[in-house]
Scaffold this motif. Sequence first.
Motif, mmCIF file in Angstrom:
data_model
loop_
_atom_site.group_PDB
_atom_site.id
_atom_site.type_symbol
_atom_site.label_atom_id
_atom_site.label_comp_id
_atom_site.label_asym_id
_atom_site.label_seq_id
_atom_site.Cartn_x
_atom_site.Cartn_y
_atom_site.Cartn_z
ATOM 1 N N SER A 34 0.855 -1.184 0.000
ATOM 2 C CA SER A 34 0.000 0.000 0.000
ATOM 3 C C SER A 34 0.891 1.234 0.000
ATOM 4 C CB SER A 34 -0.920 0.010 1.225
ATOM 5 O OG SER A 34 -0.152 0.166 2.412
ATOM 6 N N GLY A 62 -4.015 2.533 3.115
ATOM 7 C CA GLY A 62 -3.328 1.297 3.446
ATOM 8 C C GLY A 62 -3.095 1.149 4.926
ATOM 9 N N ALA A 91 -6.174 -5.192 -0.774
ATOM 10 C CA ALA A 91 -5.355 -4.440 -1.715
ATOM 11 C C ALA A 91 -6.174 -3.946 -2.894
ATOM 12 C CB ALA A 91 -4.206 -5.312 -2.206
ATOM 13 N N LEU A 110 -7.653 -0.376 -2.640
ATOM 14 C CA LEU A 110 -6.758 0.783 -2.624
ATOM 15 C C LEU A 110 -6.766 1.480 -3.975
ATOM 16 C CD1 LEU A 110 -3.729 -0.807 -0.721
ATOM 17 C CD2 LEU A 110 -5.447 0.768 0.202
ATOM 18 N N ARG A 117 0.596 2.078 -8.434
ATOM 19 C CA ARG A 117 0.432 0.645 -8.235
ATOM 20 C C ARG A 117 0.978 -0.097 -9.449
ATOM 21 N NH1 ARG A 117 -5.459 -1.346 -6.998
ATOM 22 N NH2 ARG A 117 -5.745 -0.815 -9.201
#
Length: 643
Positions: A70, A164, A176, A179, A194
């Motif tokens: 995160s 996160g 996850a 996010l 990401r």
Amino acid sequence: MAETTFAALDAVDVGQLSDRTAALFGADGQAGDGASLEAAEENVEQVNERVADLAALLREYPISPPDMTSPRAALESFMLLMAEAVRTWREVRDEFRDSGQFFMNEDQIRRVEVVRLLISKAQEIFDLRDIPETARDSAAIEIVLQFQETLDRILMPRFDEIPGEAAGSFLDAREAAELPERWTLPGTSIVFQRLDASQGGDQRYLVSKETVDRIPDDYEAVKRFPSRSDRGEDMYEYYIYTPGGLVAPRWYDVILAGPEWLQNQFMSQAYWQWLLLVALVIVSISIPVALQRWNRWRAVPLSDVHRRLRGFQQPLLQLLVVITFRYLVEHQINITGAPMVAVGTFSSVVLWVTLAWLAYQTVDLIASYVTKNPAMPTASLDSSLLLSAFRLFGLAFAVITLGYGATRIGIPIYGVVAGLGVGGLAVALAAQPTLENLIGGVILYADRMVRVGEYCEFEGFAGTVEDIGIRSTRIRSLDRTLITVANSDLAKRKIVNFSRRDRFLFKHVIGVRYETRNDQVTAIAKDIHDYLEQHAKVLDQMALRVSLVGFGNYSIDIEIFTYISTADRVEFLAIQQELLLEIGRIVKQNGSDFAFPSNVTYFGKDAGLPAQADTPPADGRHAAAAGSGAMPLDEVLGTGSEG
């Protein structure tokens, strides 16, 4: 401590801030309100509290990657790693500087390696794919330190406000997925992007490539502002302006004791660094050049293997010089930034070219040893074919080495290869003669028309084949001149290979005198046949003929036809000499001899002209001569008397 630091920031004139600096510190250029200061202090306290946990984690799992599941985990992992790295770094540096020792002890070296490990883990949160591999290690350290110094001079949100969980939580796939794809640090242009599993590895958040490109500019914008930790020094500046990497070696005291202008800076390097770099470049170029000129003055070895061993000197020395140069530049002088990228790229090019050269020389040496080794069986080995195969393999090996080196430097070699496919037709047309010669050489090898060392005739010239190469064949003629013929041309010619004879033809015609009687001729032919039939080297089973074949202009001709069982011309000439001498003895033993060109002249009388009626009467002598058909001798000779 933090209040003092940010109070100093409040005194900065907003109008003097650059746009990037203003963006880093907020739109109004202020350090922030009290809540922001409390958030910064809280983050620092959390980091300090978890440093001990980080040390324990590293002891248990020294190769574990940082948590990047995160944005919060990635940022917190970076700050934890760098807090411990900077603390240990400063301790070792100060301890070594105060010890007076010339070298660090084992414990200090171990702790420096721990610092390097922490920094290498911290650099994993950056997307460094755009940096060439040749300069990635050194450039990554600079990026990490610049980012650390930048974060130390800007206001940051509380960790719990960042998407996160805390570092070490390692979110599962469901958490996850909730996010955001990217997160920007408030008030800055620092972006955590990401990176999905499809882009390599597990899903993780990295500082984006665009942010990595901007980190040097961000650092330049804020480096004049005080640090939150109030260390009183910039660790990045200490790193780039001192030798030895993390801890300055003792010889740096000589530089410090020198003129002050040596510490002046140009392009992020001190003057003393530039001077040592130029000196290293000159020395590194001079050493290979000196060796090359020395080899030109030395006598060339007669042995082929020794000549190839001498050829190893240049690439080996050049390789040693490049490695030493790279070590001194990176780990002693400590060139950094753009100059290091340029030096690293250039030295890597030289390194990989030298390795390719060394690879080709190694294969060539192996080929020379295999083809020249007396213990190697040569009956089933075509040395020329093997040597050419080794050369092709060495060339391919060198090209592969260069290709791999190009990928290490950052050149997209696979894209270059794909681009060559587009122009492959044009290259093939341009290289048509070369391809013809290559195919001609393959035909010579495949059909085994000729081999090295064989004596052949090639439609107008003849000689011994010395070498069959990839493009051409070299032939040594009888007058010792060297003839070079393209393989494609040679493959089209009519080739008479004298060295491939399995036996030699013995064919001679002897002429005996015409005075030789028939029984003598028969005895001569029979004795020669019997002698040849009993000789060990004469192949009487195939064809052995000794017979009268005709009457010549001045001799009776006897033909001798057979084959000699040898493929060696020198041996054949010796046997032929022996046979001819014995044949001459047999001829003379039978009462005859060899004929030689001769003419026989026969004298006769001419009947003269017929008598005619109107011929004046002749005197007595003329009448008598006319009656006998001859003239008086004195008139013929012109000695008669005048009346």
